[in-house]
Write a protein that holds these residues in place. Structure first.
Motif, PDB file in Angstrom:
ATOM      1  N   GLU A  56       0.826  -1.208   0.000  1.00 37.07           N
ATOM      2  CA  GLU A  56       0.000   0.000   0.000  1.00 37.07           C
ATOM      3  C   GLU A  56       0.862   1.260   0.000  1.00 37.07           C
ATOM      4  O   GLU A  56       0.553   2.241  -0.692  1.00 37.07           O
ATOM      5  CB  GLU A  56      -0.919  -0.020   1.222  1.00 37.07           C
ATOM      6  N   ILE A  57       1.941   1.245   0.780  1.00 38.74           N
ATOM      7  CA  ILE A  57       2.844   2.407   0.802  1.00 38.74           C
ATOM      8  C   ILE A  57       3.440   2.629  -0.579  1.00 38.74           C
ATOM      9  O   ILE A  57       3.517   3.761  -1.075  1.00 38.74           O
ATOM     10  CB  ILE A  57       3.952   2.203   1.859  1.00 38.74           C
ATOM     11  N   TRP A  58       3.853   1.539  -1.219  1.00 36.09           N
ATOM     12  CA  TRP A  58       4.423   1.660  -2.560  1.00 36.09           C
ATOM     13  C   TRP A  58       3.392   2.228  -3.528  1.00 36.09           C
ATOM     14  O   TRP A  58       3.722   3.030  -4.408  1.00 36.09           O
ATOM     15  CB  TRP A  58       4.903   0.286  -3.054  1.00 36.09           C
ATOM     16  N   GLN A  59       2.145   1.793  -3.375  1.00 40.60           N
ATOM     17  CA  GLN A  59       1.101   2.302  -4.254  1.00 40.60           C
ATOM     18  C   GLN A  59       0.935   3.804  -4.054  1.00 40.60           C
ATOM     19  O   GLN A  59       0.785   4.564  -5.021  1.00 40.60           O
ATOM     20  CB  GLN A  59      -0.217   1.580  -3.969  1.00 40.60           C
ATOM     21  N   GLU A  60       0.946   4.252  -2.807  1.00 42.50           N
ATOM     22  CA  GLU A  60       0.791   5.679  -2.520  1.00 42.50           C
ATOM     23  C   GLU A  60       1.959   6.486  -3.081  1.00 42.50           C
ATOM     24  O   GLU A  60       1.788   7.611  -3.544  1.00 42.50           O
ATOM     25  CB  GLU A  60       0.676   5.879  -1.013  1.00 42.50           C
ATOM     26  N   LEU A  61       3.161   5.913  -3.041  1.00 45.92           N
ATOM     27  CA  LEU A  61       4.340   6.635  -3.522  1.00 45.92           C
ATOM     28  C   LEU A  61       4.434   6.670  -5.042  1.00 45.92           C
ATOM     29  O   LEU A  61       4.831   7.674  -5.620  1.00 45.92           O
ATOM     30  CB  LEU A  61       5.614   6.002  -2.939  1.00 45.92           C
ATOM     31  N   THR A  62       4.109   5.550  -5.682  1.00 47.70           N
ATOM     32  CA  THR A  62       4.334   5.447  -7.126  1.00 47.70           C
ATOM     33  C   THR A  62       3.090   5.716  -7.958  1.00 47.70           C
ATOM     34  O   THR A  62       3.197   5.998  -9.157  1.00 47.70           O
ATOM     35  CB  THR A  62       4.855   4.044  -7.489  1.00 47.70           C
ATOM     36  N   GLY A  63       1.906   5.609  -7.357  1.00 47.79           N
ATOM     37  CA  GLY A  63       0.682   5.798  -8.116  1.00 47.79           C
ATOM     38  C   GLY A  63       0.191   4.556  -8.832  1.00 47.79           C
ATOM     39  O   GLY A  63      -0.844   4.591  -9.489  1.00 47.79           O
ATOM     40  N   PHE A  64       0.907   3.430  -8.726  1.00 47.28           N
ATOM     41  CA  PHE A  64       0.496   2.179  -9.370  1.00 47.28           C
ATOM     42  C   PHE A  64      -0.403   1.376  -8.431  1.00 47.28           C
ATOM     43  O   PHE A  64      -0.151   1.302  -7.222  1.00 47.28           O
ATOM     44  CB  PHE A  64       1.712   1.331  -9.758  1.00 47.28           C
ATOM     45  N   GLU A  65      -1.409   0.736  -9.002  1.00 40.85           N
ATOM     46  CA  GLU A  65      -2.274  -0.136  -8.228  1.00 40.85           C
ATOM     47  C   GLU A  65      -1.919  -1.594  -8.491  1.00 40.85           C
ATOM     48  O   GLU A  65      -1.272  -1.923  -9.482  1.00 40.85           O
ATOM     49  CB  GLU A  65      -3.745   0.129  -8.586  1.00 40.85           C
ATOM     50  N   GLY A  66      -2.384  -2.467  -7.593  1.00 41.88           N
ATOM     51  CA  GLY A  66      -2.174  -3.900  -7.779  1.00 41.88           C
ATOM     52  C   GLY A  66      -0.726  -4.318  -7.689  1.00 41.88           C
ATOM     53  O   GLY A  66      -0.279  -5.231  -8.396  1.00 41.88           O
ATOM     54  N   ILE A  67       0.048  -3.662  -6.819  1.00 42.42           N
ATOM     55  CA  ILE A  67       1.471  -3.983  -6.682  1.00 42.42           C
ATOM     56  C   ILE A  67       1.629  -5.326  -5.983  1.00 42.42           C
ATOM     57  O   ILE A  67       1.001  -5.585  -4.950  1.00 42.42           O
ATOM     58  CB  ILE A  67       2.201  -2.871  -5.921  1.00 42.42           C
ATOM     59  N   GLY A  68       2.480  -6.196  -6.550  1.00 42.58           N
ATOM     60  CA  GLY A  68       2.688  -7.525  -6.009  1.00 42.58           C
ATOM     61  C   GLY A  68       3.950  -7.631  -5.182  1.00 42.58           C
ATOM     62  O   GLY A  68       4.776  -6.714  -5.124  1.00 42.58           O
ATOM     63  N   ALA A  69       4.129  -8.792  -4.559  1.00 38.28           N
ATOM     64  CA  ALA A  69       5.233  -9.010  -3.620  1.00 38.28           C
ATOM     65  C   ALA A  69       6.593  -8.863  -4.279  1.00 38.28           C
ATOM     66  O   ALA A  69       7.566  -8.459  -3.631  1.00 38.28           O
ATOM     67  CB  ALA A  69       5.104 -10.390  -2.978  1.00 38.28           C
ATOM     68  N   HIS A  70       6.683  -9.200  -5.553  1.00 37.25           N
ATOM     69  CA  HIS A  70       7.992  -9.210  -6.206  1.00 37.25           C
ATOM     70  C   HIS A  70       8.168  -8.079  -7.213  1.00 37.25           C
ATOM     71  O   HIS A  70       9.092  -8.096  -8.026  1.00 37.25           O
ATOM     72  CB  HIS A  70       8.221 -10.563  -6.880  1.00 37.25           C
ATOM     73  N   ASP A  71       7.272  -7.097  -7.184  1.00 36.63           N
ATOM     74  CA  ASP A  71       7.439  -5.930  -8.045  1.00 36.63           C
ATOM     75  C   ASP A  71       8.651  -5.120  -7.577  1.00 36.63           C
ATOM     76  O   ASP A  71       8.928  -5.010  -6.375  1.00 36.63           O
ATOM     77  CB  ASP A  71       6.188  -5.053  -8.021  1.00 36.63           C
ATOM     78  N   ASP A  72       9.346  -4.563  -8.558  1.00 37.57           N
ATOM     79  CA  ASP A  72      10.578  -3.795  -8.297  1.00 37.57           C
ATOM     80  C   ASP A  72      10.239  -2.313  -8.138  1.00 37.57           C
ATOM     81  O   ASP A  72       9.578  -1.720  -8.991  1.00 37.57           O
ATOM     82  CB  ASP A  72      11.564  -4.005  -9.450  1.00 37.57           C
ATOM     83  N   PHE A  73      10.698  -1.712  -7.050  1.00 36.34           N
ATOM     84  CA  PHE A  73      10.401  -0.304  -6.755  1.00 36.34           C
ATOM     85  C   PHE A  73      10.838   0.606  -7.889  1.00 36.34           C
ATOM     86  O   PHE A  73      10.104   1.520  -8.302  1.00 36.34           O
ATOM     87  CB  PHE A  73      11.100   0.094  -5.445  1.00 36.34           C
ATOM     88  N   PHE A  74      12.024   0.366  -8.432  1.00 36.18           N
ATOM     89  CA  PHE A  74      12.548   1.249  -9.463  1.00 36.18           C
ATOM     90  C   PHE A  74      11.907   0.980 -10.818  1.00 36.18           C
ATOM     91  O   PHE A  74      11.799   1.876 -11.656  1.00 36.18           O
ATOM     92  CB  PHE A  74      14.068   1.125  -9.534  1.00 36.18           C
ATOM     93  N   SER A  75      11.468  -0.232 -11.046  1.00 35.33           N
ATOM     94  CA  SER A  75      10.737  -0.520 -12.283  1.00 35.33           C
ATOM     95  C   SER A  75       9.378   0.156 -12.296  1.00 35.33           C
ATOM     96  O   SER A  75       8.790   0.362 -13.359  1.00 35.33           O
ATOM     97  CB  SER A  75      10.566  -2.035 -12.458  1.00 35.33           C
ATOM     98  N   LEU A  76       8.863   0.506 -11.122  1.00 35.28           N
ATOM     99  CA  LEU A  76       7.578   1.194 -11.018  1.00 35.28           C
ATOM    100  C   LEU A  76       7.744   2.711 -11.087  1.00 35.28           C
ATOM    101  O   LEU A  76       6.787   3.450 -10.833  1.00 35.28           O
ATOM    102  CB  LEU A  76       6.897   0.810  -9.695  1.00 35.28           C
ATOM    103  N   GLY A  77       8.931   3.165 -11.445  1.00 36.02           N
ATOM    104  CA  GLY A  77       9.164   4.607 -11.537  1.00 36.02           C
ATOM    105  C   GLY A  77       9.814   5.205 -10.321  1.00 36.02           C
ATOM    106  O   GLY A  77       9.976   6.429 -10.236  1.00 36.02           O
ATOM    107  N   GLY A  78      10.210   4.369  -9.363  1.00 35.43           N
ATOM    108  CA  GLY A  78      10.884   4.886  -8.186  1.00 35.43           C
ATOM    109  C   GLY A  78      12.232   5.490  -8.538  1.00 35.43           C
ATOM    110  O   GLY A  78      12.896   5.061  -9.468  1.00 35.43           O
TER     111      GLY A  78
END
Length: 928
Positions: A56-78
């Protein structure tokens, strides 16, 4: 970040200004722009819920929904700033400190959750959770300590009083109905909320300190520019913004922030805000504009401020920082910098337009370009593939460019760390950002992806120690100091990540907002530069790249070219990151075309045959024409040919044949030319041995060249060092030639013609071997370039032991012209040489650079026989004055390239640039 300004490209004010107003609090969640829970509030979910809450924190920071356990922070625009916010969010909600290094090491939801669980387990085992930053008591006008970074800026301000170098100007367009009173009230509320805007900086017995005043007025004057014609409004706004940017800020008296409104018409204003860097960084601007928008909207509606009071102020952080950076904690950080920067060179030797002045002035300028979305996407894709950040890709690219510019394989560039890992600092306006050195160790064959891995590893480690102020790093590393440049870092990289200078677009009570950048260069140019060169990349909705440059060192064109090359290199690594650094392209297509035009000389004239054969043919055509003159001595072509034939017969009798090296140990005179031609006719290659040289040097040249025969004369041969060979007298009585040409031996065109020894200024003298083909190529180019005919008269000044003498003799003798040798006394005096040139009717002359500069300063008749004065050997410092009756031709070439490689007419003085070396001669290729 790096702040400053410059002009925008188009003059008309754009009608579609777009929107850069703050979002609602929900949209801003996770951006560090909305109020946080009070310190001490902790998220205490069971272990099984950690991963879900982390997502949920990652979703709030990156704006992406449905973030999974193995999603990469930097691949999501971090990026680095979002990573800083992530660390702060984790600490604020879970009560544990996760390092930035941990984010880089395992940037997945599951990995971060495991790290938090392990840290919480340690806390349950007795480890204390990190304490909140406490408030320090306020005691009226008692001075509080500065942060370390503030102290550095205070010292710099004392060294350069009134300098605008650390003024940070930002401006915005405001389109729509503006309530000036509400805007003034919003500004006043921000000044009340943030103590840094009510702070003055004073000197105490214990050093510099800050005094927080109970109140301080920051007016919002309105300048009416509605009378300015519409076509000139943008220029007028730029000019006002530049004036504001360059107006000093008095740290001791305050205020450290000022604002001004420019009214262009009823529904168009420009808001100009300037702050001193001591109270602001890039992150702070986002907070400032967010709060300004929220407060303005509330006050227009007649509502009170919706913003809660801040739990701490910047002065609290400053006191806490000084307490934290001490003892074992500080030593642990310093040990990292001490070891990681051990042996790094203190200077990056970029090529500059002008030398560094003895003391830096910090004068500067800016140039910028918009960045195409496709370029940004390709670079972000590269970062994702390589598990790095966009910031790290840019840092590696800048290191690669500096390597290509300098060839250095060890240096440091500068980057920045947000330094806001603590949740309490996320909503504070203040100067938190810190400069960190990023060490580069490139090499030509190193692939860009390998350099990128170096940068990723370095930054991951450096960010764990980024709270150490840069001044402390310098004090620990102790680089050699030089008042002409910054210590350790001369090139800086700054990144403005999305949201750093303000949240996404949104209207405020019918008012739309857009910054005064127009997608490229900021307005409000302070006219300063903190480093030799800085690259600032804005990742926002209108991506741009700006170069800030020290104008004492660089012209605008040079700085712009540096930025162009940076972008070309970025495109190349985005497409082919496996490319070795030495193969990465830098040049624009237009530069490649220019380089092709300037690099390749015209095709060389075929150099078949031999030099003496060409001379013999010319002697048959013009036997009675004058060939060589020295004082009262004169030799026609027939006489020179006959005497050289006789000497050739004598040399043949001494065993000289093809490729035999023959020394010529003679003083200047016609006999020396006879000896040169005679050696060639015998099939040998001549080696000049100047009798004026020290005996040790002559002995070395004799040993190194292994000459079996030396041509000299009676009375001079006795001064030769012992060499074990035979001496042939140039004036000897040799058997007559029985039939024409019998004494001539002709090697092929690749055969050796002469060996000239270099001066040895960079080591032992080196014998350079030149073929007949190369010498004929030089002679052919020279004859065509200067239109040499039998009517021409040329001078010969250089010692026969220098390669310039080759150029002064053979091009003319092969074209039927006459060569006039100049005595030692005349060739040292510009006045005496001028007289000789006029009396002898010289049409073409080569003179060394210092002598040429003397001739340029001399008085000349309106009409002279001299068509061109050729020069070379040293850097030419002057240009000919207008109206000089002959052309000045500058030349350059190492001995190895057969005397001359480039040649060009020097235009008269006037543009202030140094004279050119010209273009490649026929058959030459010049690589720049």
């Amino acid at each position: 970040g790096v702040a400053g300004g410059g002009g925008v490209a188009a003059d008309p004010i754009p009608q579609d200004l777009g929107d850069v107003a703050p979002p609602d609090p929900a949209a801003a969640k996770g951006r560090g722009l909305q109020p946080r829970p009070e310190t001490g509030t902790r998220y205490v979910a069971p272990e099984g819920e950690l991963q879900e809450r982390m997502a949920e924190i990652w979703q709030e920071l990156t704006g992406f929904e449905g973030i999974g356990a193995h999603d990469d922070f930097f691949s999501l625009g971090g990026h680095s700033l979002l990573a800083t916010q992530l660390v702060a969010r984790v600490r604020g909600e879970f009560g544990v400190d996760v390092s930035l290094n941990a984010v880089f090491d395992d940037p997945t939801v599951a990995g971060m959750a495991r790290k938090v669980a392990a840290l919480r387990a340690g806390a349950r085992g007795g480890a204390e959770p990190p304490a909140a930053i406490p408030r320090v008591p306020r005691d009226g006008r008692a001075a509080l300590p500065l942060s370390y970074d503030q102290e550095r800026l205070w010292v710099l301000d004392r060294l350069e009083p009134g300098s605008p170098m650390y003024n940070v100007p930002v401006g915005v367009w405001l389109r729509g109905p503006l309530d000036v009173a509400a805007a003034q009230r919003a500004l006043a509320e921000i000044v009340r909320r943030h103590e840094v805007y009510r702070t003055v900086y004073v000197e105490t017995d214990d050093g510099p300190g800050q005094v927080v005043l109970p109140e301080m007025e920051v007016p919002l004057p309105v300048d009416d520019l509605s009378a300015v014609p519409e076509a000139g409004r943008l220029s007028a706004v730029r000019a006002r913004h530049t004036d504001e940017a360059r107006r000093p800020i008095d740290l001791a008296a305050g205020p450290v922030v000022r604002a001004r409104l420019l009214r262009l018409d009823a529904e168009l204003h420009a808001l100009l805000v300037t702050m001193h860097h001591i109270v602001v960084d890039g992150w702070s601007w986002g907070i400032f504009y967010y709060e300004l928008g929220v407060l303005y909207e509330a006050f227009v509606a007649g509502k009170p401020s919706p913003l809660p009071e801040l739990p701490i102020q910047y002065a609290d952080y400053a006191a806490w920082q000084r307490e934290q950076l001490s003892g074992e904690r500080l030593e642990r950080h310093l040990a990292f910098w001490r070891e990681s920067l051990r042996g790094v060179p203190p200077v990056l030797e970029l090529p500059t337009d002008r030398p560094h002045p003895p003391v830096q002035s910090y004068r500067g300028g800016m140039h910028g370009v918009a960045l195409e979305p496709d370029r940004m996407e390709r670079l972000r894709a590269l970062a994702q593939r390589e598990r790095t950040t966009f910031h790290q890709v840019l840092a590696a690219a800048l290191q690669a460019l500096c390597f290509r510019y300098t060839g250095q394989e060890d240096f440091a560039i500068g980057s920045v760390a947000a330094n806001r890992q603590r949740p309490e600092t996320q909503q504070l306006i203040g100067f938190f950002v810190n400069t960190i050195p990023v060490r580069a160790r490139p090499s030509g064959r190193l692939r860009f992806v390998d350099l990128l891995e170096q940068v990723r590893t370095w930054m991951a480690e450096a960010y764990a120690h980024a709270e150490v102020p840069f001044q402390m790093i310098l004090d620990e590393v102790r680089p050699e100091r030089d008042s002409s440049r910054n210590p350790l870092i001369q090139v800086m990289l700054g990144i403005e990540a999305p949201g750093e200078h303000g949240p996404p677009p949104e209207d405020h009570s019918g008012l739309s907002v857009r910054r005064l950048e127009d997608g490229a260069v900021p307005t409000g140019d302070s006219g300063t530069s903190k480093f030799d060169l800085s690259i600032l990349v804005n990742e926002g909705t209108s991506p741009s790249a700006v170069v800030e440059y020290n104008s004492d060192l660089f012209d605008l064109a040079t700085a712009a070219r540096f930025l162009d090359h940076f972008l070309v290199l970025l495109d190349a690594v985005a497409d082919a990151p496996e490319t070795p650094l030495e193969e990465l392209p830098l040049l624009l297509p237009a530069e490649r075309r220019v380089l092709a035009e300037w690099s390749e000389g015209a095709p060389a004239e075929p150099g078949d045959g031999c030099v003496h054969e060409r001379f013999a043919a010319q002697a048959r055509r013009t036997p009675d024409a004058p060939a060589v003159a020295f004082g009262a001595e004169r030799l026609t072509y027939a006489e020179l040919d006959r005497r050289a034939d006789g000497l050739a017969r004598g040399l043949r009798c001494a065993g000289v044949g093809p490729e035999t090296r023959v020394g010529i140990h003679l003083e200047p005179g016609t006999a020396t030319v006879v000896a040169m031609l005679g050696v060639l006719k015998a099939g040998g290659a001549y080696v000049p041995l100047d009798p004026a040289y020290p005996a040790e040097r002559l002995a070395y040249m004799l040993r190194d060249s292994e000459v079996p025969v030396v041509v000299s004369r009676e009375g001079l041969a006795d001064r030769l060092p012992e060499f074990g060979g035979e001496v042939v007298d140039v004036n000897g009585d040799f058997p007559p030639v029985s039939r024409e040409g019998e004494s001539v031996v002709s090697p092929d065109a690749e055969g050796l013609a002469y060996v000239i020894y270099t001066s040895g200024s960079t080591g032992a003298p080196k014998g350079v071997m030149v073929s007949h083909r190369s010498l004929l190529g030089l002679a052919g180019w020279h004859a065509r370039a200067f239109g040499v005919t039998p009517e021409d008269r040329a001078t010969q000044l250089a010692s026969f032991s220098f390669d310039a003498a080759v150029w002064e003799v053979w091009p003319y003798l092969l074209a039927g012209a006459s060569v006039h040798l100049v005595d030692a006394e005349t060739r040292t005096s510009p006045e005496a040489l001028r007289t000789l040139l006029l009396e002898r009717g010289i049409t073409l002359a080569f003179v060394p650079t210092p002598l040429a500069e003397g001739l340029l300063a001399a008085e000349w008749p309106e009409r002279v026989p001299l068509r061109a004065l050729l020069t070379g050997g040293d850097a030419l410092r002057v240009r000919p004055r207008p109206g000089l009756p002959f052309a000045l031709v500058n030349n350059y070439g190492p001995t190895e390239t057969t005397v001359v490689a480039t040649s060009g007419v020097v235009e008269p003085e006037g543009d202030g640039r140094p004279p050119s070396l010209g273009r490649p001669i026929a058959g030459a290729r010049v690589l720049v």
